[in-house]
Enzyme design. Structure first.
Site, short mmCIF file in Angstrom:
data_model
loop_
_atom_site.label_atom_id
_atom_site.label_comp_id
_atom_site.label_asym_id
_atom_site.label_seq_id
_atom_site.Cartn_x
_atom_site.Cartn_y
_atom_site.Cartn_z
N LYS A 150 23.49 43.79 39.95
CA LYS A 150 23.25 43.50 41.35
C LYS A 150 23.44 44.72 42.26
CE LYS A 150 24.60 38.65 40.99
NZ LYS A 150 25.55 37.65 41.52
N TYR A 209 16.83 31.91 42.66
CA TYR A 209 17.95 31.03 43.00
C TYR A 209 17.50 29.63 43.43
CZ TYR A 209 21.27 34.94 42.91
OH TYR A 209 22.07 35.97 42.53
N THR A 253 32.50 34.01 37.25
CA THR A 253 31.89 34.45 38.50
C THR A 253 32.92 35.02 39.47
OG1 THR A 253 30.16 32.79 38.23
CG2 THR A 253 30.47 33.68 40.45
N ASN A 295 29.76 40.27 42.76
CA ASN A 295 30.31 40.14 41.41
C ASN A 295 29.54 40.94 40.36
OD1 ASN A 295 28.07 38.54 41.09
ND2 ASN A 295 29.20 36.66 40.71
N HIS A 313 24.43 39.29 37.10
CA HIS A 313 23.95 37.92 36.90
C HIS A 313 23.45 37.85 35.47
CE1 HIS A 313 21.56 34.26 37.10
NE2 HIS A 313 20.64 34.95 36.46
N GLU A 357 13.70 33.10 34.00
CA GLU A 357 14.11 34.31 34.72
C GLU A 357 13.42 35.56 34.16
OE1 GLU A 357 18.39 34.16 34.57
OE2 GLU A 357 18.47 32.60 36.10
#
Length: 134
Positions: free
Chosen positions: A9, A49, A91, A112, A115, A126
């Site tokens: 991320k 998402y 998470t 975090n 993913h 995905e």
């Protein structure tokens, strides 16, 4: 061999953690079969998402994933999904096991660092989103 999608991320990219995170996966015996750096747009973020739409934190997810460049990768190996989820940790980095990616690198639940797909079905969905064929 099983495949799974991972996103490094924007918070981790900003802190120059790409190489350190990739090393964790490679040292666990997973093979990188696809990798790209990109800036996610709002449309891609909404699709990624989609299952969270309507929840109070949805807009925050979109803002976080679109705020800067990220790295999308496909990892392959035996039990790749389970292995990656174990390597990533919970998470919430405060609940993540010591030595996991999130325990080592995550700042908080919103930042975090990574993913990962949670099931074979989501992994395929995905991978198709982040690595479209055509």
């Amino acid at each position: 061999m099983e495949k799974t999608l991972v996103l490094i991320k924007p918070d981790a990219v900003e802190r120059n953690l790409i190489g350190k995170i990739l090393t964790v996966y490679e040292e666990a015996g997973l093979q990188i079969t696809a990798l790209r750096m990109l800036q996610a747009d709002l449309d891609l973020a909404r699709k990624h998402y989609a299952e969270h739409e309507g929840r109070p934190y949805f807009d925050g997810l979109l803002a976080e994933i679109t705020r800067g460049p990220l790295v999308a990768l496909i990892l392959e190996g035996g039990n790749a999904i389970g292995t990656v989820r174990t390597l990533n940790g919970k998470t919430n980095p405060k609940e993540a096991a010591p030595g996991t990616i999130r325990a080592r690198f995550a700042l908080d639940t919103s930042h975090n660092s990574v993913h990962a797909s949670d099931s074979p079905e989501n992994a395929q969905r995905e991978m198709d989103l982040w690595f479209p064929r055509g």
